[in-house]
Design an enzyme around this catalytic site. Sequence first.
Site, PDB file in Angstrom:
ATOM      1  N   LYS A   9       0.820  -1.214   0.000  1.00  0.00           N
ATOM      2  CA  LYS A   9       0.000   0.000   0.000  1.00  0.00           C
ATOM      3  C   LYS A   9       0.851   1.260   0.000  1.00  0.00           C
ATOM      4  O   LYS A   9       0.597   2.200  -0.754  1.00  0.00           O
ATOM      5  CB  LYS A   9      -0.919   0.030   1.228  1.00  0.00           C
ATOM      6  CG  LYS A   9      -1.893  -1.126   1.323  1.00  0.00           C
ATOM      7  CD  LYS A   9      -2.857  -0.941   2.479  1.00  0.00           C
ATOM      8  CE  LYS A   9      -2.172  -0.893   3.841  1.00  0.00           C
ATOM      9  NZ  LYS A   9      -1.482  -2.135   4.180  1.00  0.00           N
ATOM     10  N   ARG A  84      -8.799   2.287   9.607  1.00  0.00           N
ATOM     11  CA  ARG A  84      -8.432   0.898   9.862  1.00  0.00           C
ATOM     12  C   ARG A  84      -9.602   0.057  10.370  1.00  0.00           C
ATOM     13  O   ARG A  84      -9.446  -1.146  10.542  1.00  0.00           O
ATOM     14  CB  ARG A  84      -7.284   0.836  10.868  1.00  0.00           C
ATOM     15  CG  ARG A  84      -5.952   1.220  10.247  1.00  0.00           C
ATOM     16  CD  ARG A  84      -4.801   0.783  11.093  1.00  0.00           C
ATOM     17  NE  ARG A  84      -3.531   1.002  10.412  1.00  0.00           N
ATOM     18  CZ  ARG A  84      -2.348   0.701  10.937  1.00  0.00           C
ATOM     19  NH1 ARG A  84      -2.280   0.179  12.144  1.00  0.00           N
ATOM     20  NH2 ARG A  84      -1.249   0.922  10.263  1.00  0.00           N
ATOM     21  N   ARG A 119      12.001  -8.463   6.160  1.00  0.00           N
ATOM     22  CA  ARG A 119      12.343  -7.043   6.076  1.00  0.00           C
ATOM     23  C   ARG A 119      13.367  -6.668   7.142  1.00  0.00           C
ATOM     24  O   ARG A 119      13.304  -7.114   8.266  1.00  0.00           O
ATOM     25  CB  ARG A 119      11.074  -6.192   6.235  1.00  0.00           C
ATOM     26  CG  ARG A 119      11.286  -4.723   5.977  1.00  0.00           C
ATOM     27  CD  ARG A 119       9.986  -4.027   5.640  1.00  0.00           C
ATOM     28  NE  ARG A 119       8.976  -4.129   6.689  1.00  0.00           N
ATOM     29  CZ  ARG A 119       7.746  -3.631   6.565  1.00  0.00           C
ATOM     30  NH1 ARG A 119       7.381  -3.034   5.447  1.00  0.00           N
ATOM     31  NH2 ARG A 119       6.874  -3.759   7.561  1.00  0.00           N
ATOM     32  N   ARG A 152      12.290  -4.852  12.884  1.00  0.00           N
ATOM     33  CA  ARG A 152      11.337  -4.112  13.695  1.00  0.00           C
ATOM     34  C   ARG A 152      10.463  -5.082  14.481  1.00  0.00           C
ATOM     35  O   ARG A 152      10.169  -6.187  14.017  1.00  0.00           O
ATOM     36  CB  ARG A 152      10.435  -3.228  12.817  1.00  0.00           C
ATOM     37  CG  ARG A 152      11.128  -2.030  12.253  1.00  0.00           C
ATOM     38  CD  ARG A 152      10.180  -1.077  11.558  1.00  0.00           C
ATOM     39  NE  ARG A 152       8.895  -1.645  11.166  1.00  0.00           N
ATOM     40  CZ  ARG A 152       8.124  -1.127  10.224  1.00  0.00           C
ATOM     41  NH1 ARG A 152       8.512  -0.064   9.559  1.00  0.00           N
ATOM     42  NH2 ARG A 152       6.966  -1.677   9.925  1.00  0.00           N
ATOM     43  N   ARG A 163      -0.814  -9.241  13.623  1.00  0.00           N
ATOM     44  CA  ARG A 163      -1.241  -8.108  12.800  1.00  0.00           C
ATOM     45  C   ARG A 163      -2.228  -8.562  11.725  1.00  0.00           C
ATOM     46  O   ARG A 163      -3.201  -7.861  11.428  1.00  0.00           O
ATOM     47  CB  ARG A 163      -0.032  -7.443  12.141  1.00  0.00           C
ATOM     48  CG  ARG A 163       0.900  -6.735  13.110  1.00  0.00           C
ATOM     49  CD  ARG A 163       2.161  -6.255  12.419  1.00  0.00           C
ATOM     50  NE  ARG A 163       1.890  -5.178  11.467  1.00  0.00           N
ATOM     51  CZ  ARG A 163       2.743  -4.778  10.540  1.00  0.00           C
ATOM     52  NH1 ARG A 163       3.925  -5.389  10.406  1.00  0.00           N
ATOM     53  NH2 ARG A 163       2.443  -3.774   9.733  1.00  0.00           N
TER      54      ARG A 163
END
Length: 206
Positions: A9, A84, A119, A152, A163
């Site tokens: 996104k 959200r 990541r 992270r 999530r």
Amino acid sequence: MLGPPGAGKGTQAQVLATKLGVPTISTGDILRAAVKNGTSVGLEAKGYMDRGELVPDSVVIGVFLDRVSQDDCKTGYIFDGMPRNLAQAKELDRQGIQIDTALSIEISDAEIEKRLTGRRVCPDCAETFHVEFGPPKKDGMCDRCDAVLIIREDDKAETVRQRLAVYHAETEPLKDYYKSQGKLITVENINGIDEATAAVLKALGI
């Protein structure tokens, strides 16, 4: 922009922002800036973000209303990660924030977990890498400033799964909400930024 965390996104929002000449307003960027600056909102948000939970609506709405009141938003803007949930969407409607199009990027949970857990981020300059799709030249080190890369908290496997569960429970219902308003457009995620961008632009008729 709708879609699970890691669907692309943010990348596509930036492409659209450049093409349309409007700013991208990202929940993640605004809240992470608050965390980094140690503001009261940032400290409140940090605990939720670290656990992969949604930051309370009252915090998010306040930050966004302030942002869209700024001069660069007068001709339009792109929301990345906002709203959200249904409560936020309805509050935006009540506040007179008009959303023209809700673009949903569709992608499987398995692909999302693969993307996010790989990541790596530089703690100094915020440059982002991926162990498979965009690795640094020197393993574990930032190409730009040579700092040691980190994972992270919200990219760790357990947190990614949480999530995704939150996304399916809280955010995915927005697709039906905006579909009922005739505003939903869906795009199947395509590996490769250029191909994904082409699909997004075609879907939007740009």
